[in-house]
Scaffold this motif. Structure first.
Motif, mmCIF file in Angstrom:
data_model
loop_
_atom_site.group_PDB
_atom_site.id
_atom_site.type_symbol
_atom_site.label_atom_id
_atom_site.label_comp_id
_atom_site.label_asym_id
_atom_site.label_seq_id
_atom_site.Cartn_x
_atom_site.Cartn_y
_atom_site.Cartn_z
ATOM 1 N N VAL A 140 0.280 -8.675 3.226
ATOM 2 C CA VAL A 140 0.657 -8.223 4.566
ATOM 3 C C VAL A 140 1.628 -7.049 4.441
ATOM 4 O O VAL A 140 2.404 -6.984 3.489
ATOM 5 C CB VAL A 140 1.288 -9.383 5.384
ATOM 6 C CG1 VAL A 140 2.705 -9.721 4.910
ATOM 7 C CG2 VAL A 140 1.320 -9.059 6.874
ATOM 8 N N ASP A 141 1.547 -6.092 5.371
ATOM 9 C CA ASP A 141 2.517 -4.998 5.412
ATOM 10 C C ASP A 141 3.655 -5.386 6.345
ATOM 11 O O ASP A 141 3.404 -5.746 7.505
ATOM 12 C CB ASP A 141 1.859 -3.711 5.940
ATOM 13 C CG ASP A 141 1.038 -3.007 4.862
ATOM 14 O OD1 ASP A 141 0.875 -3.573 3.771
ATOM 15 O OD2 ASP A 141 0.569 -1.889 5.136
ATOM 16 N N ASP A 142 4.896 -5.308 5.840
ATOM 17 C CA ASP A 142 6.045 -5.598 6.701
ATOM 18 C C ASP A 142 6.601 -4.332 7.330
ATOM 19 O O ASP A 142 7.482 -4.398 8.171
ATOM 20 C CB ASP A 142 7.140 -6.303 5.890
ATOM 21 C CG ASP A 142 7.259 -7.770 6.275
ATOM 22 O OD1 ASP A 142 6.311 -8.289 6.888
ATOM 23 O OD2 ASP A 142 8.292 -8.390 5.962
ATOM 24 N N GLU A 143 6.138 -3.191 6.904
ATOM 25 C CA GLU A 143 6.557 -1.909 7.491
ATOM 26 C C GLU A 143 5.329 -1.271 8.123
ATOM 27 O O GLU A 143 4.639 -0.473 7.485
ATOM 28 C CB GLU A 143 7.134 -0.971 6.413
ATOM 29 C CG GLU A 143 8.542 -1.301 6.000
ATOM 30 C CD GLU A 143 9.607 -0.785 6.981
ATOM 31 O OE1 GLU A 143 9.246 -0.164 8.004
ATOM 32 O OE2 GLU A 143 10.786 -1.026 6.711
ATOM 33 N N TYR A 146 6.784 2.663 -5.999
ATOM 34 C CA TYR A 146 6.091 1.374 -6.087
ATOM 35 C C TYR A 146 4.731 1.541 -5.430
ATOM 36 O O TYR A 146 4.635 1.831 -4.239
ATOM 37 C CB TYR A 146 6.879 0.276 -5.371
ATOM 38 C CG TYR A 146 8.246 -0.006 -5.956
ATOM 39 C CD1 TYR A 146 8.451 -0.014 -7.336
ATOM 40 C CD2 TYR A 146 9.338 -0.279 -5.141
ATOM 41 C CE1 TYR A 146 9.699 -0.293 -7.876
ATOM 42 C CE2 TYR A 146 10.587 -0.556 -5.674
ATOM 43 C CZ TYR A 146 10.765 -0.554 -7.038
ATOM 44 O OH TYR A 146 12.011 -0.821 -7.559
ATOM 45 N N ALA A 201 11.475 -7.061 2.707
ATOM 46 C CA ALA A 201 10.282 -6.569 2.017
ATOM 47 C C ALA A 201 9.681 -5.424 2.809
ATOM 48 O O ALA A 201 9.971 -5.242 3.992
ATOM 49 C CB ALA A 201 9.267 -7.687 1.882
ATOM 50 N N GLN A 202 8.853 -4.616 2.141
ATOM 51 C CA GLN A 202 8.133 -3.550 2.844
ATOM 52 C C GLN A 202 6.632 -3.813 2.852
ATOM 53 O O GLN A 202 5.986 -3.593 3.862
ATOM 54 C CB GLN A 202 8.516 -2.197 2.235
ATOM 55 C CG GLN A 202 10.044 -2.007 2.326
ATOM 56 C CD GLN A 202 10.524 -0.583 2.118
ATOM 57 O OE1 GLN A 202 11.020 0.049 3.039
ATOM 58 N NE2 GLN A 202 10.410 -0.065 0.917
ATOM 59 N N ALA A 203 6.082 -4.291 1.753
ATOM 60 C CA ALA A 203 4.670 -4.694 1.752
ATOM 61 C C ALA A 203 4.416 -5.728 0.656
ATOM 62 O O ALA A 203 4.991 -5.651 -0.427
ATOM 63 C CB ALA A 203 3.749 -3.485 1.555
ATOM 64 N N PHE A 204 3.554 -6.665 0.982
ATOM 65 C CA PHE A 204 3.063 -7.665 0.027
ATOM 66 C C PHE A 204 1.597 -7.327 -0.217
ATOM 67 O O PHE A 204 0.815 -7.302 0.737
ATOM 68 C CB PHE A 204 3.143 -9.069 0.627
ATOM 69 C CG PHE A 204 4.529 -9.467 1.089
ATOM 70 C CD1 PHE A 204 5.356 -10.215 0.274
ATOM 71 C CD2 PHE A 204 4.999 -9.096 2.353
ATOM 72 C CE1 PHE A 204 6.630 -10.582 0.701
ATOM 73 C CE2 PHE A 204 6.264 -9.464 2.787
ATOM 74 C CZ PHE A 204 7.091 -10.210 1.959
ATOM 75 N N PHE A 257 1.913 -8.405 -5.772
ATOM 76 C CA PHE A 257 3.234 -7.776 -5.918
ATOM 77 C C PHE A 257 3.762 -7.340 -4.553
ATOM 78 O O PHE A 257 2.995 -6.885 -3.710
ATOM 79 C CB PHE A 257 3.139 -6.544 -6.836
ATOM 80 C CG PHE A 257 2.715 -6.883 -8.239
ATOM 81 C CD1 PHE A 257 3.650 -7.264 -9.198
ATOM 82 C CD2 PHE A 257 1.373 -6.849 -8.606
ATOM 83 C CE1 PHE A 257 3.262 -7.600 -10.483
ATOM 84 C CE2 PHE A 257 0.965 -7.197 -9.893
ATOM 85 C CZ PHE A 257 1.914 -7.565 -10.834
ATOM 86 N N ASP A 268 7.346 -5.263 -2.635
ATOM 87 C CA ASP A 268 8.601 -4.554 -2.878
ATOM 88 C C ASP A 268 9.661 -5.063 -1.916
ATOM 89 O O ASP A 268 9.368 -5.508 -0.803
ATOM 90 C CB ASP A 268 8.433 -3.043 -2.779
ATOM 91 C CG ASP A 268 8.069 -2.573 -1.393
ATOM 92 O OD1 ASP A 268 7.487 -3.360 -0.626
ATOM 93 O OD2 ASP A 268 8.355 -1.410 -1.063
ATOM 94 N N HIS A 304 16.358 -1.581 -5.027
ATOM 95 C CA HIS A 304 14.951 -1.779 -4.716
ATOM 96 C C HIS A 304 14.323 -2.547 -5.854
ATOM 97 O O HIS A 304 14.741 -2.397 -6.996
ATOM 98 C CB HIS A 304 14.259 -0.424 -4.555
ATOM 99 C CG HIS A 304 15.016 0.503 -3.659
ATOM 100 N ND1 HIS A 304 14.977 0.404 -2.290
ATOM 101 C CD2 HIS A 304 15.885 1.505 -3.923
ATOM 102 C CE1 HIS A 304 15.772 1.314 -1.751
ATOM 103 N NE2 HIS A 304 16.334 2.001 -2.728
ATOM 104 N N GLN A 305 13.342 -3.366 -5.551
ATOM 105 C CA GLN A 305 12.630 -4.011 -6.640
ATOM 106 C C GLN A 305 11.187 -4.283 -6.270
ATOM 107 O O GLN A 305 10.826 -4.348 -5.100
ATOM 108 C CB GLN A 305 13.331 -5.264 -7.154
ATOM 109 C CG GLN A 305 13.733 -6.317 -6.173
ATOM 110 C CD GLN A 305 14.410 -7.496 -6.896
ATOM 111 O OE1 GLN A 305 13.735 -8.460 -7.259
ATOM 112 N NE2 GLN A 305 15.704 -7.418 -7.118
ATOM 113 N N VAL A 306 10.370 -4.401 -7.304
ATOM 114 C CA VAL A 306 8.989 -4.818 -7.119
ATOM 115 C C VAL A 306 8.855 -6.159 -7.829
ATOM 116 O O VAL A 306 9.359 -6.345 -8.939
ATOM 117 C CB VAL A 306 7.987 -3.741 -7.605
ATOM 118 C CG1 VAL A 306 8.081 -3.468 -9.089
ATOM 119 C CG2 VAL A 306 6.559 -4.109 -7.202
#
Lengths: 273, 273
Positions: free
Chosen positions: A121-124, A218, B240-243, B247, B249, B266-268
């Motif tokens: 899923v995209d959270d942004e 990333y 988070a920004q995307a799942f 993986f 971020d 930031h991390q992945v």
């Protein structure tokens, strides 16, 4: 058919075990040295070309040690750890210095991964913005060559036309793609993540010397998803988080026109004054 | 006076030119291997201890290649480029593998810089949140040892008490500091940037195996500003920004209680299913 100018610029010739020879391209010249995005793409390309490569890029961090001199350079890309589904790389770019000895001009670490489908899923979500055909190209005389390699249509936060110190916000949003059609791929995306001009220029509406020190990308999209984008527009958003004592950080998101988050990217940037 | 448990854990003994011996600390044990934050802090410590160090950390990227085995490890920290005001480092952690040969378990790049005062501004103001004394400590039985090293007071987005799949947001905000008083410093901040649990747990309210693959920290505060924080509370925010396909971020900001942005990070992160 001759290769696209981008592919010419990132081209490498294998010279040994994980060793590659390349050369800077005048088409990607920046104020001093080449556009950082093309250096990042070239270092990633060394990993992509390596016969031991496992999977596709997940994470890339490039550290810009010094401006590359015009001309030849060598890239070393070494897999330092290979697991079942991830692989860790250390990449170095060296050039002969004044004394003739090899000097490190850029370092990078790359993680590649063999990915499989999971819950996603995209959270942004992509912000609601005007579509590319509703936005005018920005026609400022380009001070540097590499900018001509990209079509850019700024929605907000374009590079200031007047340096009058009136800035108050650091966020830019723009549509962007290669000026000469080329299907988006992983190296192309790495370069695109560095297209944003330094946030300090926007935030202060003041011109100061600035240059990226370290950039991380990333990758959320793999090559198959990028192939679907083709030569389509990519929406980029960048903003700063803090400017402090000579360095600021800049965080970016890149979506396909269809609204998929392709990558997130972060950098820390030197600025003077 | 015996050293603080954190300083014991990141302690290194010089064994050669940029080479250091260290050992994992049971106090920072995670599910498998040590807490990633303590490994990051230890790698940064190798740079801090190096006699050639120029300036203070500006940027740190750690790549976790494999879980560290309990016991001894070796750290190599090499300055690969020294400029007038910046210095670039490559850091590796190795351990003897099953065959006795040294195996790389973590890689890092570090940029250090001699900073000077310039025009500065925070573009990410500290959010208006309840003060630490208005927030209850979170008293969930800790499944891993390292969590006991920190006091945490979640304002929003605490680790789920029930794994019922109801999650809809990935943002956490919490006050945090060392459980045993210790003045904040650069290594302490590097570790603190990794305190946030994997966003996938919050977003899905579902427990899945997860682990950081690569983490970057951009230091906005230097040691002098951190000394002012002392043992004060730090506000952390992560989301988070995307799942996507195994993986995601995660992006984090850490402010002092006085409202200064201390670092962005930031991390992945790998996740299963």
């Amino acid at each position: 058919m001759s290769a696209h100018v981008f592919d010419q610029a990132i081209a490498l010739t294998a010279t040994g075990d994980g060793l590659y020879a390349g050369a800077t391209s005048p088409a990607y010249a920046n104020m001093v040295g080449p556009f950082g995005g093309i250096t990042a793409a070239t270092m990633l390309n060394a990993v992509m070309l390596h016969p031991s490569l496992l999977g596709e890029p997940l994470s890339l961090t490039v550290n810009y040690c010094a401006a590359l001199a015009d001309g030849a350079f060598e890239v070393s890309a070494q897999p330092v750890r290979t697991n079942r589904s991830t692989q860790h790389w250390v990449v170095l770019v060296t050039q002969a210095g004044a004394s003739g000895e090899a000097e490190t001009v850029a370092t990078a670490t790359v993680v590649t991964a063999a990915r499989r489908e999971t819950w996603s899923v995209d959270d942004e979500p992509m912000p609601a913005v005007r579509r590319p055909d509703e936005v005018k190209p920005y026609t400022v005389p380009s001070p540097v060559e590499w900018i001509r390699r990209y079509e850019m249509r700024p929605i907000e936060g374009a590079i200031p036309r007047t340096w009058d110190g009136t800035g108050s916000d650091s966020r830019s949003r723009l549509w962007m793609r290669e000026a000469v059609p080329r299907a988006l791929d992983l190296c192309g995306l790495a370069a695109l993540a560095d297209v944003f001009f330094p946030r300090i220029w926007l935030r202060r509406a003041t011109y100061v010397p600035a240059g990226t020190v370290s950039m991380t990308v990333y990758f959320h999209a793999g090559s198959a998803q990028l192939a679907e984008v083709g030569h389509g527009w990519v929406l980029g958003q960048a903003r700063a988080q803090a400017f402090r004592n000579g360095f600021f950080d800049q965080t970016a998101l890149l979506w396909s026109e269809a609204g998929h988050l392709l990558c997130s990217s972060h950098q820390v940037v030197y600025y003077k004054e």
